[in-house]
Design an enzyme around this catalytic site. Structure first.
Site, PDB file in Angstrom:
ATOM      1  N   HIS A 159       0.812  -1.219   0.000  1.00  0.00           N
ATOM      2  CA  HIS A 159       0.000   0.000   0.000  1.00  0.00           C
ATOM      3  C   HIS A 159       0.846   1.270   0.000  1.00  0.00           C
ATOM      4  O   HIS A 159       0.311   2.366   0.012  1.00  0.00           O
ATOM      5  CB  HIS A 159      -0.925   0.029   1.224  1.00  0.00           C
ATOM      6  CG  HIS A 159      -2.039  -0.962   1.152  1.00  0.00           C
ATOM      7  ND1 HIS A 159      -2.896  -1.185   2.202  1.00  0.00           N
ATOM      8  CD2 HIS A 159      -2.448  -1.784   0.155  1.00  0.00           C
ATOM      9  CE1 HIS A 159      -3.769  -2.118   1.855  1.00  0.00           C
ATOM     10  NE2 HIS A 159      -3.513  -2.490   0.619  1.00  0.00           N
ATOM     11  N   GLU A 168      -0.186  -2.720   7.316  1.00  0.00           N
ATOM     12  CA  GLU A 168      -1.002  -1.743   8.040  1.00  0.00           C
ATOM     13  C   GLU A 168      -0.684  -1.758   9.531  1.00  0.00           C
ATOM     14  O   GLU A 168      -0.563  -2.823  10.140  1.00  0.00           O
ATOM     15  CB  GLU A 168      -2.497  -2.051   7.872  1.00  0.00           C
ATOM     16  CG  GLU A 168      -2.991  -2.023   6.451  1.00  0.00           C
ATOM     17  CD  GLU A 168      -4.465  -2.402   6.345  1.00  0.00           C
ATOM     18  OE1 GLU A 168      -5.132  -2.502   7.386  1.00  0.00           O
ATOM     19  OE2 GLU A 168      -4.929  -2.608   5.218  1.00  0.00           O
ATOM     20  N   GLU A 211      -4.541   4.205   1.878  1.00  0.00           N
ATOM     21  CA  GLU A 211      -5.635   4.196   2.851  1.00  0.00           C
ATOM     22  C   GLU A 211      -5.548   5.342   3.853  1.00  0.00           C
ATOM     23  O   GLU A 211      -6.183   5.318   4.902  1.00  0.00           O
ATOM     24  CB  GLU A 211      -5.670   2.840   3.558  1.00  0.00           C
ATOM     25  CG  GLU A 211      -5.967   1.722   2.566  1.00  0.00           C
ATOM     26  CD  GLU A 211      -6.029   0.350   3.195  1.00  0.00           C
ATOM     27  OE1 GLU A 211      -5.889   0.260   4.428  1.00  0.00           O
ATOM     28  OE2 GLU A 211      -6.233  -0.624   2.456  1.00  0.00           O
ATOM     29  N   ASP A 245      -1.980  -5.377  10.254  1.00  0.00           N
ATOM     30  CA  ASP A 245      -2.246  -6.286   9.136  1.00  0.00           C
ATOM     31  C   ASP A 245      -0.906  -6.517   8.465  1.00  0.00           C
ATOM     32  O   ASP A 245      -0.364  -5.623   7.817  1.00  0.00           O
ATOM     33  CB  ASP A 245      -3.251  -5.680   8.157  1.00  0.00           C
ATOM     34  CG  ASP A 245      -3.420  -6.529   6.891  1.00  0.00           C
ATOM     35  OD1 ASP A 245      -2.916  -7.673   6.870  1.00  0.00           O
ATOM     36  OD2 ASP A 245      -4.042  -6.047   5.933  1.00  0.00           O
ATOM     37  N   ASP A 321      -7.607 -13.109   6.602  1.00  0.00           N
ATOM     38  CA  ASP A 321      -8.090 -12.369   5.434  1.00  0.00           C
ATOM     39  C   ASP A 321      -7.746 -13.153   4.174  1.00  0.00           C
ATOM     40  O   ASP A 321      -8.588 -13.850   3.617  1.00  0.00           O
ATOM     41  CB  ASP A 321      -7.474 -10.968   5.403  1.00  0.00           C
ATOM     42  CG  ASP A 321      -7.837 -10.203   4.131  1.00  0.00           C
ATOM     43  OD1 ASP A 321      -8.812 -10.592   3.451  1.00  0.00           O
ATOM     44  OD2 ASP A 321      -7.158  -9.209   3.800  1.00  0.00           O
ATOM     45  N   LYS A 346     -14.810  -9.133   3.737  1.00  0.00           N
ATOM     46  CA  LYS A 346     -14.791  -8.205   2.608  1.00  0.00           C
ATOM     47  C   LYS A 346     -15.828  -8.680   1.602  1.00  0.00           C
ATOM     48  O   LYS A 346     -15.686  -9.768   1.040  1.00  0.00           O
ATOM     49  CB  LYS A 346     -13.407  -8.180   1.946  1.00  0.00           C
ATOM     50  CG  LYS A 346     -12.300  -7.605   2.819  1.00  0.00           C
ATOM     51  CD  LYS A 346     -10.955  -7.773   2.133  1.00  0.00           C
ATOM     52  CE  LYS A 346      -9.855  -7.061   2.886  1.00  0.00           C
ATOM     53  NZ  LYS A 346      -8.517  -7.361   2.319  1.00  0.00           N
ATOM     54  N   HIS A 374     -13.001  -2.519   4.407  1.00  0.00           N
ATOM     55  CA  HIS A 374     -12.944  -1.865   3.095  1.00  0.00           C
ATOM     56  C   HIS A 374     -11.929  -2.588   2.211  1.00  0.00           C
ATOM     57  O   HIS A 374     -11.371  -3.619   2.592  1.00  0.00           O
ATOM     58  CB  HIS A 374     -12.519  -0.411   3.287  1.00  0.00           C
ATOM     59  CG  HIS A 374     -11.113  -0.271   3.832  1.00  0.00           C
ATOM     60  ND1 HIS A 374     -10.412   0.907   3.795  1.00  0.00           N
ATOM     61  CD2 HIS A 374     -10.273  -1.168   4.437  1.00  0.00           C
ATOM     62  CE1 HIS A 374      -9.219   0.731   4.341  1.00  0.00           C
ATOM     63  NE2 HIS A 374      -9.111  -0.522   4.736  1.00  0.00           N
ATOM     64  N   ARG A 375     -11.628  -2.014   1.030  1.00  0.00           N
ATOM     65  CA  ARG A 375     -10.489  -2.426   0.210  1.00  0.00           C
ATOM     66  C   ARG A 375      -9.615  -1.190  -0.016  1.00  0.00           C
ATOM     67  O   ARG A 375     -10.056  -0.057   0.173  1.00  0.00           O
ATOM     68  CB  ARG A 375     -10.930  -2.993  -1.149  1.00  0.00           C
ATOM     69  CG  ARG A 375     -11.790  -4.246  -1.101  1.00  0.00           C
ATOM     70  CD  ARG A 375     -11.249  -5.381  -0.268  1.00  0.00           C
ATOM     71  NE  ARG A 375      -9.949  -5.910  -0.674  1.00  0.00           N
ATOM     72  CZ  ARG A 375      -9.763  -7.081  -1.298  1.00  0.00           C
ATOM     73  NH1 ARG A 375     -10.806  -7.838  -1.622  1.00  0.00           N
ATOM     74  NH2 ARG A 375      -8.545  -7.521  -1.581  1.00  0.00           N
ATOM     75  N   SER A 376      -8.394  -1.417  -0.465  1.00  0.00           N
ATOM     76  CA  SER A 376      -7.501  -0.267  -0.665  1.00  0.00           C
ATOM     77  C   SER A 376      -7.970   0.610  -1.826  1.00  0.00           C
ATOM     78  O   SER A 376      -7.760   1.819  -1.823  1.00  0.00           O
ATOM     79  CB  SER A 376      -6.065  -0.735  -0.884  1.00  0.00           C
ATOM     80  OG  SER A 376      -6.017  -1.712  -1.890  1.00  0.00           O
TER      81      SER A 376
END
Length: 440
Positions: A159, A168, A211, A245, A321, A346, A374-376
Site C-alpha cells: 500500500h 497496516e 488508505e 495487518d 483475510d 470483505k 474496506h479495500r484499498s
C-alpha cells in the site's frame, strides 16, 4: 419490482476503473452501489473481471463486467420479477447465472454491484435503514452494536513505498465510551502522528498511502514507536491499542518456505529470511513491548501449519483475510484446523451480500470475531458501514481518519449512532461483547 438495471464504469480512489450499478424499482426509484477493489488480493478470492486490454487503463478496464451486467444480468433478473426484499433468492439466482465457483464468468465486480444495489432497494421497500434490513436478513439480535474503528495510520507493504514490509498499523480506540468519542480520539492521535512523522522524516512524510496512513516509515519498530509516542502525547496511553495487518502472503517465498521482511529490495539477503517459527517469535516479542491486540494475516494464505502453530501459542486476536477470503469453504477449514479466531469480512471477496452474511454467521458459530473491511481501492459508497452495524460485528477497518472514501464510512456510522441513540451500544465498552471482543 425491478424495472431497470444499468451499470457503468466509474473510478475508485486509486484512479482505476470500477463498476457502478443503478437499480430502479417501481415503488422506490433509483438505488446505486459502487464496487471496491483490493491491491493485496488473496489468490482464493472471487474473480474480479478486468478487461486486460493494455491499450486502455493499463489492462484494468471493467467494460466487460459492465457489459455483463447490462446484457446478461439485467434482462435475466428483470424477467424473473423478484421481490427486492428477498435478497437470498436474488443472490442465489446471480450465483447460478454465473455458474462458476469463483464468479469468473460474469465477474465478482459485476455480481456484487447488483447484489448491493438490490439490498438498498430491499431496505427502501421495507422503509427501514439499510443496517436494519441487513440485521433482518442475518437474524441479528438487538441491541445494535456500533463498531470499534481500526484506523490504519501507517501504511506499508503493497500500500506504500519505503522498505516497511508490514502493510497496516492501526490504532484501536476500544476504551472510548462511544463511537463518536472513538473517532475523536483516533483523529487526535492521527494528527499528532502526522506532526511526529514530518518532524522525523521531513515534509514529504506528510504524503499518505492508499488508505490515508503515513507511508515513509522504514522498520516495524519505528512504526510502533511512532504510534505509541503519538498515543502518549494525545493522552490515551492504556486506552488506545494497536493492531497490525501483516499481509504476509506478499513477502512469502514459497520455494524457500520463508518470509522476506526486505521484499521490496531486489537485492534482499536470503540468509535473513525468516521461518514461520521465527516470524511468530517476532510477533510475540512485539506484543510484549507494544499494546498489540490483533494481528491480521500473520502468515501466508496457504501456510496452514504456521497458522495452527501461532494459534496454539498466542493469546490475541488472529484475523484471517487472505487465509479465509470470506469464503465458506476456507472458513470451515480454518475453523477445523484452529488456524485463527477472527474473520476479516470483505464483501467483494465473495461477491454477494447473502454469502457475506453466511460467512459472518459461520464465524460467530465457531466463537470467532468478525471485522468488516474496506479495500484499498475504495469509493464513496458507504454500504459496509451499514453492514457492520447490521451484522453486530463490533469491528470495522476502513483506513485512516483521512481521505473522503475512508471517512465516508466512518461518517455514516456517526449518523447511524445519532439515529439509534439508546438503541445501540459501542462495542469497545459493552458489558455484553458482540462476539470475540475479549482481546480488546
Amino acid at each position: 419490482m425491478i424495472t431497470k438495471i444499468h451499470a457503468r464504469s466509474v473510478y475508485d480512489s486509486r484512479g482505476n476503473p470500477t463498476v457502478e450499478v443503478d437499480l430502479t424499482t417501481t415503488d422506490t426509484g433509483l438505488h446505486r452501489a459502487i464496487v471496491p477493489s483490493g491491491a493485496s488480493t488473496g489468490q482464493h478470492e472471487a474473480i474480479e473481471l478486468r478487461d486486460k486490454d493494455k491499450t486502455k487503463w493499463a489492462g484494468k478496464g471493467v467494460l466487460k463486467a459492465v457489459e455483463n451486467v447490462n446484457t446478461i444480468i439485467a434482462p435475466a433478473l428483470i424477467k424473473e420479477k423478484f421481490d427486492v426484499k428477498d435478497q437470498a433468492t436474488i443472490d442465489k439466482f446471480l450465483i447460478d447465472l454465473d455458474g462458476t465457483p469463483n464468479k469468473a464468468k460474469l465477474g465478482a465486480n459485476a455480481i456484487l454491484g447488483v447484489s448491493l444495489a438490490v439490498a438498498k432497494a430491499g431496505a427502501a421497500a421495507k422503509k427501514v435503514p439499510l443496517y436494519a434490513h441487513v440485521a433482518d436478513l442475518a437474524g441479528t439480535k438487538k441491541p445494535f452494536v456500533l463498531p470499534v474503528p481500526f484506523m490504519n495510520v501507517i501504511n506499508g507493504g503493497s500500500h506504500a513505498g519505503g522498505r516497511l514490509a508490514f502493510q497496516e498499523f492501526m490504532i484501536v480506540p476500544s476504551e472510548a465510551p462511544s463511537f463518536t468519542e472513538a473517532m475523536r480520539q483516533g483523529a487526535e492521535v492521527y494528527q499528532i502522528l502526522k506532526t511526529l512523522t514530518k518532524k522525523k522524516y521531513g515534509q514529504s512524510a506528510g504524503n499518505v498511502g492508499d488508505e490515508g496512513g503515513w507511508p515513509d516509515i522504514q522498520t516495524v519498530e519505528e512504526a510502533l514507536d511512532l504510534i505509541t509516542d503519538a498515543i502518549d502525547k494525545a493522552g490515551y496511553t492504556g486506552q488506545i491499542k494497536i493492531a497490525m495487518d501483516v499481509a504476509s502472503s506478499e513477502f512469502y517465498k514459497e520455494d524457500a518456505k520463508k518470509y522476506d521482511l526486505d521484499f521490496k529490495n531486489p537485492d534482499s539477503d536470503s540468509s535473513k529470511w525468516l521461518t514461520y517459527q521465527e516470524l511468530a517469535d517476532l510477533y510475540k516479542s512485539l506484543a510484549q513491548r507494544y499494546p498489540i491486540v490483533s494481528i491480521e494475516d500473520p502468515f501466508a494464505e496457504d501456510d496452514w501449519e504456521a497458522w495452527a502453530h501461532f494459534y496454539k501459542t498466542s493469546d490475541f486476536q488472529i484475523v484471517g483475510d487472505d487465509l479465509t477470503v470470506t469464503n465458506p469453504i476456507r472458513i470451515k477449514r480454518a475453523i477445523d484446523e484452529k488456524s485463527c479466531n477472527a474473520l476479516l469480512l470483505k464483501v467483494n471477496q465473495i461477491a454477494t451480500l447473502t454469502e457475506s452474511i453466511q460467512a459472518a454467521k459461520d464465524s460467530y458459530s465457531a466463537g470467532w470475531g468478525v471485522m468488516v473491511s474496506h479495500r484499498s481501492g475504495e469509493t464513496e459508497d458507504v454500504t459496509i458501514a451499514d453492514i457492520v452495524v447490521g451484522l453486530r460485528a463490533g469491528q470495522i477497518k476502513t483506513g485512516a481518519p483521512a481521505r473522503s472514501e475512508r471517512l465516508a464510512k466512518l461518517n455514516q456510522i456517526l449518523r447511524i449512532e445519532e439515529e439509534l441513540g439508546e438503541q445501540a451500544i459501542y462495542a469497545g465498552t459493552s458489558s455484553e461483547p458482540p462476539h470475540l471482543y475479549i482481546f480488546i
